[in-house]
Design a protein around this motif. Structure first.
Motif, mmCIF file in Angstrom:
data_model
loop_
_atom_site.group_PDB
_atom_site.id
_atom_site.type_symbol
_atom_site.label_atom_id
_atom_site.label_comp_id
_atom_site.label_asym_id
_atom_site.label_seq_id
_atom_site.Cartn_x
_atom_site.Cartn_y
_atom_site.Cartn_z
ATOM 1 N N LEU A 160 0.828 -1.211 0.000
ATOM 2 C CA LEU A 160 0.000 0.000 0.000
ATOM 3 C C LEU A 160 0.860 1.259 0.000
ATOM 4 O O LEU A 160 0.533 2.255 -0.670
ATOM 5 N N ALA A 161 1.983 1.217 0.718
ATOM 6 C CA ALA A 161 2.909 2.353 0.701
ATOM 7 C C ALA A 161 3.484 2.550 -0.698
ATOM 8 O O ALA A 161 3.687 3.681 -1.148
ATOM 9 N N GLY A 162 3.735 1.448 -1.402
ATOM 10 C CA GLY A 162 4.250 1.537 -2.769
ATOM 11 C C GLY A 162 3.261 2.192 -3.719
ATOM 12 O O GLY A 162 3.649 2.962 -4.603
ATOM 13 N N ILE A 163 1.970 1.904 -3.538
ATOM 14 C CA ILE A 163 0.944 2.542 -4.374
ATOM 15 C C ILE A 163 0.985 4.055 -4.194
ATOM 16 O O ILE A 163 0.980 4.820 -5.166
ATOM 17 N N MET A 164 1.028 4.494 -2.937
ATOM 18 C CA MET A 164 1.065 5.934 -2.665
ATOM 19 C C MET A 164 2.405 6.544 -3.085
ATOM 20 O O MET A 164 2.464 7.665 -3.581
ATOM 21 N N GLY A 165 3.485 5.776 -2.896
ATOM 22 C CA GLY A 165 4.806 6.273 -3.259
ATOM 23 C C GLY A 165 5.021 6.393 -4.751
ATOM 24 O O GLY A 165 5.947 7.078 -5.205
ATOM 25 N N SER A 166 4.156 5.747 -5.546
ATOM 26 C CA SER A 166 4.304 5.837 -7.005
ATOM 27 C C SER A 166 3.854 7.186 -7.549
ATOM 28 O O SER A 166 4.121 7.512 -8.714
ATOM 29 N N CYS A 167 3.196 7.991 -6.721
ATOM 30 C CA CYS A 167 2.647 9.271 -7.195
ATOM 31 C C CYS A 167 3.712 10.193 -7.794
ATOM 32 O O CYS A 167 3.594 10.602 -8.955
ATOM 33 N N PRO A 168 4.776 10.575 -7.050
ATOM 34 C CA PRO A 168 5.753 11.505 -7.642
ATOM 35 C C PRO A 168 6.526 10.890 -8.797
ATOM 36 O O PRO A 168 6.941 11.610 -9.714
ATOM 37 N N VAL A 169 6.722 9.573 -8.783
ATOM 38 C CA VAL A 169 7.441 8.918 -9.881
ATOM 39 C C VAL A 169 6.604 8.932 -11.149
ATOM 40 O O VAL A 169 7.115 9.097 -12.256
ATOM 41 N N THR A 170 5.282 8.777 -10.995
ATOM 42 C CA THR A 170 4.372 8.761 -12.143
ATOM 43 C C THR A 170 4.090 10.156 -12.674
ATOM 44 O O THR A 170 4.109 10.390 -13.888
#
Length: 499
Positions: A160-170
């Protein structure tokens, strides 16, 4: 291409062909020969300060710096568990090495699913709201990791942290392209990507020394503290997406004037629900394009090698070289230094693109971003062969680390070159194009390292890394082919995909 918008980084609409062939910031504004519809809300000319391309250098710098800080935190968190995996496994009584590797790579599985929703949401509601919501949830899920009562719950919270952490990368590349014109984009992208290339190396170093002193849970508490500090300036991020800026301007004018006929120049009249239903599949549909698919596949392959190194380093260095968790974390500096050197190579992209444009009549093309990818295509297999065989013969520990430097440089060049190409070629849908790349890249990085322990147990480090090196060699022709024929493929009706 089905148009939801009729412009991206430009001030108004243009033809469908113009959108595909040019960066949006280079496109013409509304045709001066046509009478202007008084009910169409647009930017006030090419110098309108509301247009993110016209923001002051200070405002652009602040916004890009904040996004870069977010981007640094996310990859740092992705690898921070790699040197403490044995401690976590011991704490929860697990002996499954594949499950131990999954504690690290499951974060990237979150990266795979996150962009599917985040990219289309950003194209509907803007970048800034998503940055703000995601960093708050990112903090919450890392708190959950710090207090996880079991191995299964830790893996779930990491996902779940990875889903949220993908925001700035995306969304980061799209935000940069919102604010910076194509001829200056490589420099701004280099500043943004520093977080992506340094983060994976910083995480293991911090964890390697903190965990023995304070325990593995404090590694996650450190992440929580860092996120909390960065979350404050994130709340002040300005919106940079032109579609949303004009939509807000339209709503404000409707309220002030009472004129309900006012309409944004970038609005086609489709409802948000219809747009989301259509847009959520766009990143996956973009992978049907041969250019996006092959470049993303190559980027995914190289990126997965990086995380394979992170998940196998602790075993190699502890069992063969007698390193503790701290020195094992420091060993990732080889990847970090190589990545920084690769970034300097990428810094030449603007000059190369400008030179090639002048050489071929002055027209800038996305394909002029690909020559640096040719350099990276050779560095990656060199690094794999070097790292693999020096580890196999148990040479001095510095030699395998030097080999990983080539892998790091090749990874950064592959990431930067493909990202700049996709942003320039698909500017209108840059968030979805980079999301497509992120989905494939992180899926590979999440799954391939899980096979690392079994592969190296059977083939050892020499032939195991050589197998990966031969796969990298097979992709060497790809940048040559797309540099020469990329434009023809993009414009060919045979390969055209409706986005």
């Amino acid at each position: 291409m089905t148009e939801r918008l009729t412009g991206g980084l430009r001030s108004t609409a243009s033809t469908h062909t113009d959108v595909e062939r040019e960066s949006a910031d280079q496109m013409p504004t509304t045709d001066p020969e046509k009478p202007k519809d008084p009910n169409i809300v647009d930017f006030e000319g090419p110098d309108d300060p509301a247009n993110p391309l016209n923001w002051s250098p200070r405002k652009k710098f602040i916004n890009i710096a904040i996004i870069s800080l977010m981007t640094l935190l996310s990859p740092t968190t992705s690898t921070i568990s790699s040197p403490i995996t044995p401690t976590i496994m011991s704490h929860f009584g697990s002996t499954n090495s594949t499950l131990g590797a999954f504690v690290t790579t499951v974060f990237l599985l979150g990266y795979t699913f996150g962009p599917c929703a985040l990219a289309p949401l950003s194209e509907l509601y803007g970048r800034a709201p998503l940055y703000k919501v995601c960093i708050v949830l990112f903090l919450i899920f890392n708190v959950a990791c710090a207090v996880a009562p079991s191995m299964d719950s830790l893996i779930a919270f990491r996902f779940l942290a990875g889903i949220m952490g993908s925001c700035p990368v995306t969304l980061g590349p799209g935000s940069v392209s919102d604010m910076v014109s194509a001829d200056k984009r490589a420099g701004a992208m280099s500043a943004y990507v520093i977080g992506i290339i340094l983060g994976p190396s910083v995480g293991p170093i911090a964890a390697g020394y903190l965990a023995p002193a304070a325990g593995w849970r404090w590694v996650f508490w450190l992440v929580v503290i860092a996120i909390g500090v960065v979350a404050v300036p994130v709340m002040f991020l300005a919106e940079s997406y032109p579609y949303v800026i004009l939509q807000r301007k339209t709503e404000r004018l409707r309220k002030n004037t009472g004129n309900e006929k006012l309409k944004s120049a970038l609005d086609t009249g489709t409802t948000p629900r219809e747009l989301f239903a259509f847009s959520i599949w766009r990143p996956l549909k973009m992978l049907l394009s041969p250019i996006i698919f092959l470049l993303s596949l190559y980027c995914a392959l190289v990126y997965s090698y990086l995380y394979l190194c992170f998940t196998t380093f602790p075993v190699l260095l502890s069992e063969e070289y007698g390193f503790g968790s701290g020195p094992s974390g420091l060993a990732t500096l080889g990847l970090g230094v190589g990545s920084v050197l690769g970034l300097f190579v990428c810094g030449a992209s603007d000059k190369i693109s400008k030179y090639l444009a002048e050489k071929h009549g002055g027209e800038t093309k996305p394909e002029y971003r690909l020559p640096i990818l040719i350099v990276g295509a050779f560095l990656t297999p060199i690094g794999l062969f070097w790292y693999g065989w020096t580890a196999y013969y148990r040479t001095h520990w510095i030699l395998p680390i030097l080999g990983t430097g080539f892998i790091g440089a090749g990874m950064v060049i592959a990431f930067m070159a493909t990202t700049m190409y996709l942003v320039d070629a698909f500017t209108l849908y840059s968030a979805s194009a980079t999301a497509a790349n992120t989905i494939l890249r992180c899926l590979f990085a999440a799954l391939l390292p899980l096979a690392g322990p079994a592969m190296f147990a059977k083939l050892d480090y020499g032939w195991g890394n050589s197998l990966l090196g031969f796969l990298a060699v097979a992709f060497i022709p790809v940048p040559f082919v797309f540099y020469r024929y990329g434009e023809r493929i993009r414009e060919s009706s045979v390969f055209k995909i409706e986005f």
